[in-house]
Structures are given as structure tokens and as C-alpha cells.
Motif scaffolding. Structure first.
Motif, PDB file in Angstrom:
ATOM      1  N   SER A 190      45.556  58.535  35.185  1.00  0.00           N
ATOM      2  CA  SER A 190      44.481  59.233  35.949  1.00  0.00           C
ATOM      3  C   SER A 190      43.339  58.265  36.475  1.00  0.00           C
ATOM      4  N   GLY A 191      42.887  58.643  37.705  1.00  0.00           N
ATOM      5  CA  GLY A 191      41.882  57.447  38.250  1.00  0.00           C
ATOM      6  C   GLY A 191      42.334  56.627  39.311  1.00  0.00           C
ATOM      7  N   GLN A 192      41.333  55.383  39.312  1.00  0.00           N
ATOM      8  CA  GLN A 192      41.606  54.371  40.204  1.00  0.00           C
ATOM      9  C   GLN A 192      41.509  53.158  39.752  1.00  0.00           C
ATOM     10  N   VAL A 193      42.143  52.081  39.760  1.00  0.00           N
ATOM     11  CA  VAL A 193      41.718  50.603  39.372  1.00  0.00           C
ATOM     12  C   VAL A 193      41.834  49.657  40.451  1.00  0.00           C
ATOM     13  N   SER A 194      40.807  48.921  40.777  1.00  0.00           N
ATOM     14  CA  SER A 194      40.744  47.995  41.847  1.00  0.00           C
ATOM     15  C   SER A 194      40.974  46.674  41.267  1.00  0.00           C
ATOM     16  N   LEU A 195      42.052  45.895  41.822  1.00  0.00           N
ATOM     17  CA  LEU A 195      42.480  44.380  41.202  1.00  0.00           C
ATOM     18  C   LEU A 195      41.692  43.448  42.397  1.00  0.00           C
ATOM     19  N   GLN A 196      40.796  42.562  41.747  1.00  0.00           N
ATOM     20  CA  GLN A 196      40.092  41.866  42.767  1.00  0.00           C
ATOM     21  C   GLN A 196      39.950  40.318  42.404  1.00  0.00           C
ATOM     22  N   LEU A 197      39.906  39.646  43.428  1.00  0.00           N
ATOM     23  CA  LEU A 197      39.576  38.207  43.291  1.00  0.00           C
ATOM     24  C   LEU A 197      38.157  37.886  43.529  1.00  0.00           C
ATOM     25  N   LEU A 198      37.497  36.797  43.175  1.00  0.00           N
ATOM     26  CA  LEU A 198      36.233  36.633  43.479  1.00  0.00           C
ATOM     27  C   LEU A 198      36.264  34.988  43.785  1.00  0.00           C
ATOM     28  N   SER A 199      35.677  34.768  45.043  1.00  0.00           N
ATOM     29  CA  SER A 199      35.733  33.410  45.688  1.00  0.00           C
ATOM     30  C   SER A 199      34.620  32.694  44.939  1.00  0.00           C
ATOM     31  N   ASN A 200      34.453  31.455  45.338  1.00  0.00           N
ATOM     32  CA  ASN A 200      33.211  30.700  44.652  1.00  0.00           C
ATOM     33  C   ASN A 200      32.074  30.957  45.429  1.00  0.00           C
TER      34      ASN A 200
END
Length: 220
Positions: free
Chosen positions: A48-58
């Protein structure tokens, strides 16, 4: 990087195995399940719920590779032998997941028919999805990227004859992060799509009204 679409047979084998062998965990909204560099020890299944998969730039800009919904997996680095996760996995809502240790999954391959094939298929689909997202960000216009991500979120199949599809609601900022664009630009393009009768938005979500035209835009 960590995301999965998946087909039904793969989904069934993996879900059954993970729920049998894993442990249930909960995460508060905006908390992190893991961050880059942490040991990649577990594969996760969202109940249940939501998960965000993220990259972070320099430069500090966020690229959302995928918003993982209930019934989907994330944390694929645990199966790739890389040793560490390579994305941020952030709970967008209160999240309930099942986590199974990578060592446990490897041991289960010997006793669970179809598990090895399911894991290979899952990783292949995951790599394809990540590669497609990065290519779109690098080479496609904002309208094309937005059309593509909306179609992906809807589960659209090109051979389907359905005239419209429903998409879970996302904020303009979330959509902007998913296609590596500014929120103001995404708002402008959404308004253009609405004026062209390609989509409609209400409190509960987005309705895609012209799938064939959106497919054309996504390839432009």
C-alpha cells in the motif's frame, strides 16, 4: 536502478515468493526506504502507498524514474550484484512494503520452480524501462516526454482499442520530476493537452481522452 512494470506470470511468482519469505515494514510519508550508497540487501514489494524512485543531479535537480504503486516491486540493485542501491526510494504516502533479503531469494531459487526465470525477466524489464526513461529525457521534447509518461502510468497497450484510460493523480511537480522539466513548463503543456481534448483532470486523477494522438506525440 530500481523499478518494474512486469507481466502477470512474473508478478505472481515473485509476489508469492516475496510475501512468503519477506518481512512487512512501514514507512512514513516523505521518509526514505533507502538512499544511494546504502547496501543493497533487499527487494521490496509495495502492498500500500506509493514510492518514488529518484536520481539527483550534481546541480540538485531531481529525476523521478518511476512512482511505484501497490502490487509492484523496487530495489532491483539487490539482485544485480552492485552492492549498493543507486536511487533514492522515498515514500510519497504512508507505505507498507514486504522486504525480502537478496540472500534469501537466491537460496529460494533452488526450491521454487519458475523463480529464477521470473527474476531474470523482471531485471530485463527493469533495465529496459530505465533505459527508455533516460533516452526520453535526453532526446525527446517536453510534450513527447509527458505524453509518454502518461501512457506508461495508464498501462496503455498499443494494440488496445480502448478510447480512453485513467491515470492516478500526480501533482505538476511530480510529473515535472518524472520527465526532468520545470513545473511551469509541465503546467503549460498540460493546459495545451487539455485544450486539445487529449486529457481531462479532476480531483481523483487524469483521464486520457485520445490515446492514439498521445501515442503519436510520445514518438515525436
Amino acid at each position: 536502478m530500481d523499478a518494474l512494470m512486469g507481466n502477470a506470470p512474473v508478478q505472481h511468482v515473485l509476489q508469492t515468493t516475496v510475501e512468503r519469505l519477506g518481512n512487512v515494514q512501514g514507512f512514513r510519508r516523505h521518509s526514505y526506504v533507502y538512499t544511494p550508497g546504502q547496501p543493497a540487501h533487499a527487494l521490496y514489494f509495495v502492498q500500500s502507498g506509493q514510492v518514488s524512485l529518484q536520481l539527483l543531479s550534481n546541480e540538485g535537480r531531481v529525476l523521478t524514474l518511476k512512482v511505484v504503486e501497490p502490487g509492484q516491486f523496487f530495489g532491483h540493485s539487490a539482485l544485480e550484484g552492485s552492492g549498493a542501491y543507486d536511487t533514492y526510494a522515498q515514500a510519497l504516502l504512508p507505505v507498507r512494503v514486504v522486504a525480502v533479503q537478496s540472500t534469501t531469494l537466491r537460496e529460494a531459487v533452488a526450491t521454487t520452480p519458475g523463480l529464477a526465470s521470473a527474476l531474470i525477466d523482471m531485471l530485463g524489464q527493469h533495465r529496459l524501462a530505465v533505459s527508455r526513461r533516460i533516452d526520453e529525457v535526453a532526446f525527446k521534447s517536453v510534450p513527447a516526454r509527458l505524453a509518454s509518461v502518461l501512457l506508461e502510468m495508464s498501462g496503455d497497450q498499443p494494440e488496445s482499442n480502448q478510447p480512453r484510460q485513467r491515470v492516478p493523480r500526480r501533482t505538476h511537480q511530480q510529473l515535472a520530476e518524472m520527465i526532468n522539466a520545470y513545473r511551469e513548463t509541465v503546467t503549460k503543456v498540460i493546459n495545451q493537452f487539455r485544450d486539445a481534448h487529449l486529457l481531462d483532470i479532476d480531483r481523483s486523477g487524469i483521464t486520457l481522452l485520445n490515446l492514439s494522438r498521445l501515442r503519436e506525440l510520445s514518438q515525436s
